[in-house]
Design an enzyme around this catalytic site. Structure first.
Site, PDB file in Angstrom:
ATOM      1  N   SER A  72       0.784  -1.185   0.052  1.00  0.00           N
ATOM      2  CA  SER A  72      -0.068   0.199  -0.085  1.00  0.00           C
ATOM      3  C   SER A  72       0.840   1.208   0.215  1.00  0.00           C
ATOM      4  CB  SER A  72      -1.106   0.007   1.238  1.00  0.00           C
ATOM      5  OG  SER A  72      -0.318   0.062   2.248  1.00  0.00           O
ATOM      6  N   LEU A 106      -8.371   6.519 -27.462  1.00  0.00           N
ATOM      7  CA  LEU A 106      -9.103   6.989 -28.710  1.00  0.00           C
ATOM      8  C   LEU A 106     -10.211   6.178 -28.875  1.00  0.00           C
ATOM      9  CD1 LEU A 106      -6.833   7.151 -31.846  1.00  0.00           C
ATOM     10  CD2 LEU A 106      -8.913   5.858 -31.894  1.00  0.00           C
ATOM     11  N   ARG A 201       1.666  -9.771 -17.282  1.00  0.00           N
ATOM     12  CA  ARG A 201       1.620  -9.361 -18.703  1.00  0.00           C
ATOM     13  C   ARG A 201       3.167  -9.293 -19.378  1.00  0.00           C
ATOM     14  NH1 ARG A 201      -3.366 -10.380 -20.174  1.00  0.00           N
ATOM     15  NH2 ARG A 201      -4.758  -9.357 -18.883  1.00  0.00           N
TER      16      ARG A 201
HETATM   17  C1  LIG Z   1      -2.108 -14.799 -19.148  1.00  0.00           C
HETATM   18  C2  LIG Z   1      -3.545 -14.399 -19.090  1.00  0.00           C
HETATM   19  C3  LIG Z   1      -4.655 -14.964 -19.806  1.00  0.00           C
HETATM   20  C4  LIG Z   1      -5.820 -14.334 -19.418  1.00  0.00           C
HETATM   21  N1  LIG Z   1      -6.846 -15.116 -20.249  1.00  0.00           N
HETATM   22  C5  LIG Z   1      -8.188 -14.663 -19.765  1.00  0.00           C
HETATM   23  C6  LIG Z   1      -9.369 -15.119 -20.518  1.00  0.00           C
HETATM   24  O1  LIG Z   1      -9.000 -16.239 -21.513  1.00  0.00           O
HETATM   25  N2  LIG Z   1     -10.579 -14.597 -20.488  1.00  0.00           N
HETATM   26  C7  LIG Z   1     -10.798 -13.511 -19.617  1.00  0.00           C
HETATM   27  O2  LIG Z   1     -11.869 -13.040 -19.372  1.00  0.00           O
HETATM   28  N3  LIG Z   1      -9.788 -12.910 -19.004  1.00  0.00           N
HETATM   29  C8  LIG Z   1      -8.205 -13.468 -19.151  1.00  0.00           C
HETATM   30  N4  LIG Z   1      -7.318 -12.790 -18.470  1.00  0.00           N
HETATM   31  C9  LIG Z   1      -7.688 -11.687 -17.731  1.00  0.00           C
HETATM   32  C10 LIG Z   1      -7.575 -12.077 -16.119  1.00  0.00           C
HETATM   33  O3  LIG Z   1      -8.594 -12.955 -15.938  1.00  0.00           O
HETATM   34  C11 LIG Z   1      -7.579 -10.711 -15.328  1.00  0.00           C
HETATM   35  O4  LIG Z   1      -9.001 -10.006 -15.782  1.00  0.00           O
HETATM   36  C12 LIG Z   1      -6.749  -9.885 -15.670  1.00  0.00           C
HETATM   37  O5  LIG Z   1      -5.475 -10.382 -15.677  1.00  0.00           O
HETATM   38  C13 LIG Z   1      -6.630  -8.592 -14.596  1.00  0.00           C
HETATM   39  O6  LIG Z   1      -6.377  -9.142 -13.190  1.00  0.00           O
HETATM   40  P1  LIG Z   1      -7.021  -8.694 -11.776  1.00  0.00           P
HETATM   41  O7  LIG Z   1      -8.576  -8.732 -11.992  1.00  0.00           O
HETATM   42  O8  LIG Z   1      -6.293  -9.564 -10.826  1.00  0.00           O
HETATM   43  O9  LIG Z   1      -6.434  -7.101 -12.088  1.00  0.00           O
HETATM   44  P2  LIG Z   1      -6.981  -5.973 -11.265  1.00  0.00           P
HETATM   45  O10 LIG Z   1      -8.299  -5.655 -11.731  1.00  0.00           O
HETATM   46  O11 LIG Z   1      -6.089  -5.095 -11.631  1.00  0.00           O
HETATM   47  O12 LIG Z   1      -7.114  -6.179  -9.839  1.00  0.00           O
HETATM   48  C14 LIG Z   1      -5.800  -6.445  -8.816  1.00  0.00           C
HETATM   49  C15 LIG Z   1      -6.170  -7.074  -7.599  1.00  0.00           C
HETATM   50  O13 LIG Z   1      -7.086  -6.177  -6.935  1.00  0.00           O
HETATM   51  C16 LIG Z   1      -8.035  -7.350  -6.485  1.00  0.00           C
HETATM   52  N5  LIG Z   1      -9.394  -6.843  -6.908  1.00  0.00           N
HETATM   53  C17 LIG Z   1      -9.645  -6.252  -7.885  1.00  0.00           C
HETATM   54  N6  LIG Z   1     -11.007  -6.112  -8.256  1.00  0.00           N
HETATM   55  C18 LIG Z   1     -11.603  -6.857  -7.123  1.00  0.00           C
HETATM   56  C19 LIG Z   1     -12.873  -7.309  -6.798  1.00  0.00           C
HETATM   57  N7  LIG Z   1     -14.111  -6.825  -7.630  1.00  0.00           N
HETATM   58  N8  LIG Z   1     -13.036  -7.991  -5.951  1.00  0.00           N
HETATM   59  C20 LIG Z   1     -12.098  -8.510  -5.192  1.00  0.00           C
HETATM   60  N9  LIG Z   1     -10.729  -8.082  -5.408  1.00  0.00           N
HETATM   61  C21 LIG Z   1     -10.534  -7.378  -6.366  1.00  0.00           C
HETATM   62  C22 LIG Z   1      -7.639  -8.610  -6.660  1.00  0.00           C
HETATM   63  O14 LIG Z   1      -6.659  -9.128  -5.823  1.00  0.00           O
HETATM   64  C23 LIG Z   1      -6.724  -8.605  -7.840  1.00  0.00           C
HETATM   65  O15 LIG Z   1      -5.953  -9.561  -8.104  1.00  0.00           O
HETATM   66  C24 LIG Z   1      -5.957 -13.386 -18.781  1.00  0.00           C
HETATM   67  C25 LIG Z   1      -4.884 -12.734 -18.041  1.00  0.00           C
HETATM   68  C26 LIG Z   1      -3.795 -13.389 -18.435  1.00  0.00           C
HETATM   69  C27 LIG Z   1      -2.434 -12.466 -17.593  1.00  0.00           C
END
Ligand SMILES: Cc1cc2nc3c(=O)[nH]c(=O)nc-3n(C[C@H](O)[C@H](O)[C@H](O)COP(=O)(O)OP(=O)(O)OC[C@H]3O[C@@H](n4cnc5c(N)ncnc54)[C@H](O)[C@@H]3O)c2cc1C
Length: 251
Positions: A72, A106, A201
């Site tokens: 944080s 954009l 990523r």
């Molecule tokens: C290699 C790869 C393949 C993928 N393939 C797919 C796919 O096939 N289909 C698809 O739909 N997506 C896919 N994704 C996207 C993936 O599911 C996530 O949406 C994306 O990586 C963002 O991750 P995140 O939600 O952890 O990130 P952020 O939204 O930035 O969140 C970061 C962290 O904050 C916390 N957080 C955020 N929002 C919430 C919430 N609402 N509730 C609780 N905790 C929260 C969690 O700890 C989370 O990990 C892929 C991602 C990767 C890296």
């Protein structure tokens, strides 16, 4: 003939400017950028340790913050980047990263894409036959886009507001534009959010184009604030493409 991009272009738009309060000075040791100083200041405030009793340099202090998982503290430092030369498919994946990020991209409804550029998928680069086949499809799609916009403008001639009419035409015609269409996006994120996105990523599991963008972004941010990103190691993976791994997973 459209322009074809083979690399992302990354420009730093904004970085923290730390204004140290005269009544709470910190005993700084070693080098630090404004973003790093801001995070150290915030971390030290928690324990009122401005006198730096452990004699830590800024970079050592922040290393310890990452090690302890006090992510944080890193949220205070925000960096805004302009990303260009990247595809719509890349940004579709990028904007899934919600926590700590802001995006402005954009608009294909407002902006004319008749002269849009396109991003060559990294996996086909270097294979002339594949690139030629891909370019043929791109050029045909763009020609269809131009024709559709013209025809839709004529079809909706009765809409007096020309801006609205153009928007109606462009928002329908964009349906034929490929995922490889170049886009531009301003991304603001705090250092913790950038770390999480870059970890996911820049990994070997990520798609090649977003992985290339993540590695390039990592290099930019490592220059901006080495202490926030020093635990990322860039290496050439078994697929012969650069990837990165991290020491302190999701602080
Ligand atoms: C290699 C790869 C393949 C993928 N393939 C797919 C796919 O096939 N289909 C698809 O739909 N997506 C896919 N994704 C996207 C993936 O599911 C996530 O949406 C994306 O990586 C963002 O991750 P995140 O939600 O952890 O990130 P952020 O939204 O930035 O969140 C970061 C962290 O904050 C916390 N957080 C955020 N929002 C919430 C919430 N609402 N509730 C609780 N905790 C929260 C969690 O700890 C989370 O990990 C892929 C991602 C990767 C890296």
């Amino acid at each position: 003939m459209p322009h074809f991009h083979t690399e992302p272009r990354i420009t730093v738009l904004a970085r923290p400017q730390f204004a140290e309060p005269a009544h709470l000075p910190v005993q700084w040791i070693g080098e630090g950028t404004d973003g790093e100083r801001l995070a150290e200041f915030a971390g030290r405030l928690c324990y009122m340790s401005q006198k730096n009793p452990a004699n830590r340099t800024t970079r050592d202090y922040l290393e310890n913050i990452k090690k302890q998982g006090h992510g944080s503290v890193l949220e205070h430092a925000n960096y805004s980047l302009l990303l260009e030369g990247i595809s719509r498919s890349l940004t579709h994946e990028l904007v899934r990263h919600r926590a700590g990020f802001a995006y402005s991209q954009l608009s294909q409804r407002y902006v004319d894409e008749s002269d849009a550029a396109f991003v060559v998928p990294p996996a086909i680069l270097g294979d002339e036959a594949l690139v030629a086949a891909w370019k043929a499809q791109i050029e045909s799609a763009q020609a269809t886009y131009v024709a559709l916009v013209d025809q839709l403008m004529a079809r909706y001639q009765w809409v007096d507001d020309k801006v609205h009419r153009r928007k109606m035409a462009r928002e329908a015609a964009r349906g034929v534009l490929p995922n490889s269409t170049e886009t531009k996006i301003v991304v603001t994120g705090n250092a913790r959010a950038w770390r999480t996105m870059l970890e996911l990523r820049s990994s070997e599991a990520a798609e090649f184009e977003i992985r290339r963008m993540a590695i390039a972004t990592l290099r930019v941010l490592q220059r901006e604030a080495p202490a926030f990103f020093s635990d990322f190691e860039i290496y050439v993976a078994a697929d012969r493409v650069e990837a990165a791994r991290i020491v302190y997973h999701k602080v």
